[in-house]
Design an enzyme around this catalytic site. Structure first.
Site, short mmCIF file in Angstrom:
data_model
loop_
_atom_site.label_atom_id
_atom_site.label_comp_id
_atom_site.label_asym_id
_atom_site.label_seq_id
_atom_site.Cartn_x
_atom_site.Cartn_y
_atom_site.Cartn_z
N LEU A 1 -12.21 -10.94 -9.25
CA LEU A 1 -12.36 -9.54 -9.78
C LEU A 1 -13.99 -10.08 -10.68
O LEU A 1 -14.86 -9.19 -10.77
CB LEU A 1 -11.44 -9.26 -10.44
CG LEU A 1 -11.68 -7.86 -10.96
CD1 LEU A 1 -11.35 -6.73 -9.83
CD2 LEU A 1 -10.75 -7.50 -12.31
N ASP B 1 -8.03 1.98 -13.76
CA ASP B 1 -7.85 2.66 -12.66
C ASP B 1 -9.17 2.87 -11.95
O ASP B 1 -9.77 3.60 -12.43
CB ASP B 1 -6.92 3.65 -12.44
CG ASP B 1 -6.82 4.25 -10.90
OD1 ASP B 1 -7.72 4.00 -10.26
OD2 ASP B 1 -5.54 4.62 -10.76
N HIS B 2 -9.61 1.80 -11.15
CA HIS B 2 -11.08 1.69 -10.96
C HIS B 2 -11.52 3.14 -10.15
O HIS B 2 -12.70 3.37 -9.99
CB HIS B 2 -11.61 0.57 -10.25
CG HIS B 2 -11.36 0.57 -8.69
ND1 HIS B 2 -10.17 0.10 -8.24
CD2 HIS B 2 -12.19 0.82 -7.58
CE1 HIS B 2 -9.91 0.20 -7.19
NE2 HIS B 2 -11.42 0.61 -6.51
N LYS C 1 -15.22 6.30 -9.99
CA LYS C 1 -16.14 6.56 -8.80
C LYS C 1 -16.93 7.88 -9.11
O LYS C 1 -16.14 8.83 -9.66
CB LYS C 1 -14.99 6.67 -7.80
CG LYS C 1 -14.60 5.57 -7.24
CD LYS C 1 -13.96 5.62 -5.82
CE LYS C 1 -13.38 4.33 -5.22
NZ LYS C 1 -14.09 3.22 -5.04
N HIS D 1 -4.17 4.91 -7.78
CA HIS D 1 -5.40 5.92 -7.16
C HIS D 1 -5.07 7.14 -6.91
O HIS D 1 -5.52 8.08 -6.93
CB HIS D 1 -6.08 5.02 -6.14
CG HIS D 1 -6.48 3.61 -6.47
ND1 HIS D 1 -6.82 3.13 -7.82
CD2 HIS D 1 -6.06 2.44 -5.83
CE1 HIS D 1 -6.82 1.77 -8.00
NE2 HIS D 1 -6.64 1.13 -6.71
N LYS E 1 -13.35 3.32 6.94
CA LYS E 1 -13.15 3.66 5.59
C LYS E 1 -13.38 4.67 5.14
O LYS E 1 -14.63 5.14 5.35
CB LYS E 1 -13.83 2.35 4.74
CG LYS E 1 -13.57 2.29 3.18
CD LYS E 1 -14.26 1.33 2.51
CE LYS E 1 -14.18 1.25 1.14
NZ LYS E 1 -12.87 0.80 0.32
C1 BG6 Z 1 -7.35 -1.73 -5.13
C2 BG6 Z 1 -6.35 -2.05 -4.12
O1 BG6 Z 1 -6.61 -1.21 -6.29
O2 BG6 Z 1 -8.07 -0.71 -4.46
C3 BG6 Z 1 -6.74 -2.65 -2.81
O3 BG6 Z 1 -5.64 -3.27 -4.58
C4 BG6 Z 1 -7.71 -1.77 -2.20
O4 BG6 Z 1 -5.81 -2.93 -1.95
C5 BG6 Z 1 -8.71 -1.25 -3.25
O5 BG6 Z 1 -8.40 -2.21 -1.24
C6 BG6 Z 1 -9.40 0.05 -2.74
O6 BG6 Z 1 -10.58 0.25 -3.61
P1 BG6 Z 1 -11.94 0.80 -3.13
O7 BG6 Z 1 -12.69 1.08 -4.26
O8 BG6 Z 1 -12.38 -0.07 -2.24
O9 BG6 Z 1 -11.65 2.10 -2.39
#
Ligand code: BG6
Length: 489
Positions: A17, A181-182, A186, A244, A349
């Site tokens: 990370l 929570d990334h 976005k 997410h 994706k």
């Molecule tokens: C993470 C998960 O929180 O989010 C991963 O642990 C996943 O498994 C990722 O691939 C997805 O994030 P993004 O930003 O690539 O959609």
């Protein structure tokens, strides 16, 4: 902008990370001139012998990510980075770290301090306890200026999350705990509320009267990569849904906040999670599809099955794919099906929210095949909004055809979306919690997820195998086909 000098202490400074997200985000912030003149980025770890080795490794990772690195910017950032050799289990190292912070603080007078735990989750509680025990929180100023940042997963079920939270809140106040929570960082996720609340054309119809169904799909094409050990315990439900997916769902379906404060927005989200947790899941077997990717051959190359990935047991029953149909039993959404889907090793994706509107067409057009209006909020890889509506086919006898109105944010020239972590780091340094998850959000989302897990086990819900890089199990298509609908991806 980040105005105040700060100390950023990164535990797990040598991990993935740090290399792939946190340091690149700092580089971008430095490039945009957003960072204050004085700050320290203290990265702890054990993998490298010394500062020079560590910086070289960071530089290499950055280089692999970026086409070009501006040497001046890298220099300005690397001047601020200090590699601190520390073992989580060695108390002396914490005493040394305290001394180090004291010296730095005397010189640079930071006004806040971030302890960022980018470590394996098993260390979260014990690290927080050590920070307290060795008096690292109040060096140079009072303890309430120290913030704790926690990566996911926050627990692995409700009980473990409660335990972790108890441990953390004995040391830090909720105000100073930033749960990441990334997805909330976005661009298009931040746009959801703007789209909903500032456009009367959507705001007026954001309910069961006009919306036929909601779909959220977070499709991934990658497999589990080198995270097999973690992933086999988590599966897609804990890895993507508990955090997410439910966050996105709550932003789409929550009631309107009366003001845009972190507390108010969080309350509205919590109301959604509570309703989900109260859902009667007795017929979940008709509403859920579980899958696991199998091997496949694409362009003469074999793609491994999930069970053949590193650290995955050959008889693993972990789901790497989940599709779920659910309802919210409130005034706004009663009767509107919400379809959620996420999986690894899917064809492409793509993360999108699709809102399909009802077919309220004028009687005069009843004899024609007319498509429903469709709003797509595209999260990634393309960022933007697409609205499908009907128009007359030119030079036809009133034939109706659907057309799309597109806003492509990611196509805009010179616009480079900030990375999720740039946004989140800026906010945590400025003390803004809007894009972080509150304890209540986390606890109710776990309550819901635990319930699904329990029902899945009770009802021995089937695990479908699907070929890697396909559309997932056929049963997921059936889930919507049975309702006369289809996925929009
Ligand atoms: C993470 C998960 O929180 O989010 C991963 O642990 C996943 O498994 C990722 O691939 C997805 O994030 P993004 O930003 O690539 O959609």
């Amino acid at each position: 902008y980040i105005e105040n000098n700060f100390q950023f202490i990164l535990f797990g400074g040598t991990g993935d990370l740090a290399h792939n997200k946190i340091i690149p985000a700092f580089y971008n912030l430095a490039a945009k001139n957003i960072l204050p003149p004085n700050y320290n980025l203290i990265a702890t770890g054990r993998r490298y012998e010394n500062q020079a080795e560590y910086l070289q490794a960071l530089y290499n990772s950055l280089k692999a990510k970026k086409e070009t690195i501006d040497d001046k910017i890298w220099q300005s950032l690397s001047d601020k980075i200090e590699y601190f050799n520390l073992s989580f289990t060695n108390d002396d190292d914490f005493i040394k770290l305290k001394k180090f912070l004291e010296d730095k603080s005397a010189a640079e007078k930071p006004s806040n301090r971030i302890f960022y735990l980018a470590t394996a989750p098993g260390f979260f509680a014990s690290l927080a306890q050590k920070l307290e025990k060795f008096n690292l929180l109040d060096v140079g100023f009072s303890k309430n200026k120290s913030r704790l940042v926690i990566e996911k997963p926050f627990g692995h079920d409700l009980e473990s999350a409660q335990e972790l939270n108890k441990n953390l809140t004995e040391i830090f106040s909720e105000k100073n705990i930033f749960r990441i929570d990334h997805y909330l960082g976005k661009e298009m996720i931040q746009d959801i509320m703007v789209i909903r609340l500032t456009n009367p054309i959507f705001r007026a119809i954001w309910n069961k009267n006009q919306i036929d169904n909601i779909q959220i799909y977070l499709n991934e094409s990658e497999g589990v990569k080198d995270r097999g050990k973690y992933y086999d315990d988590a599966g897609v439900i804990k890895d993507m849904f508990q955090n997410h997916m439910l966050q996105v769902l709550s932003l789409i379906t929550m009631e309107e906040p009366s003001e845009l404060t972190a507390a108010e927005i969080s309350q509205k989200k919590v109301a959604v999670f509570k309703e989900l947790a109260d859902n009667d899941l007795s017929n979940i077997d008709e509403h859920i599809v579980r899958g696991q990717y199998d091997s496949n051959i694409i362009n003469e190359q074999e793609i491994k099955s999930y069970r053949d990935e590193d650290e995955i047991p050959a008889d693993s029953e972990t789901a790497t794919f989940l599709a779920l149909k659910l309802f919210l039993n409130n005034q706004r959404w009663q009767g509107v099906p919400i379809y959620l889907k996420s999986g690894k090793r899917l064809k492409e994706k793509e993360a999108t929210i699709a809102i399909e509107f009802k077919s309220n067409f004028h009687n005069a057009y009843q004899n024609q095949q007319i498509e429903n209006n469709l709003l797509l909020i595209k999260i990634q890889p393309d960022e933007g909004v697409s609205l499908r509506f009907n128009t007359r086919k030119p030079a036809s006898n009133n034939k109706i055809i659907p057309v799309n109105m597109e806003f492509c944010q990611s196509c805009q020239q010179f616009f480079n979306s900030p990375e999720n972590y740039e946004v989140l780091i800026t906010d945590m340094l400025n003390g803004d919690k809007t894009l972080f998850t509150s304890w209540e959000e986390v606890s109710y989302s776990w309550k819901f997820i635990d319930k699904i897990q329990q029902k899945t086990t009770e009802k021995s819900i089937k695990l479908h195998q699907y070929p890697a890089l396909s559309n997932g199990p056929e049963a997921a298509q059936q889930l919507l086909a049975a309702d006369g609908r289809k996925w929009w991806d």
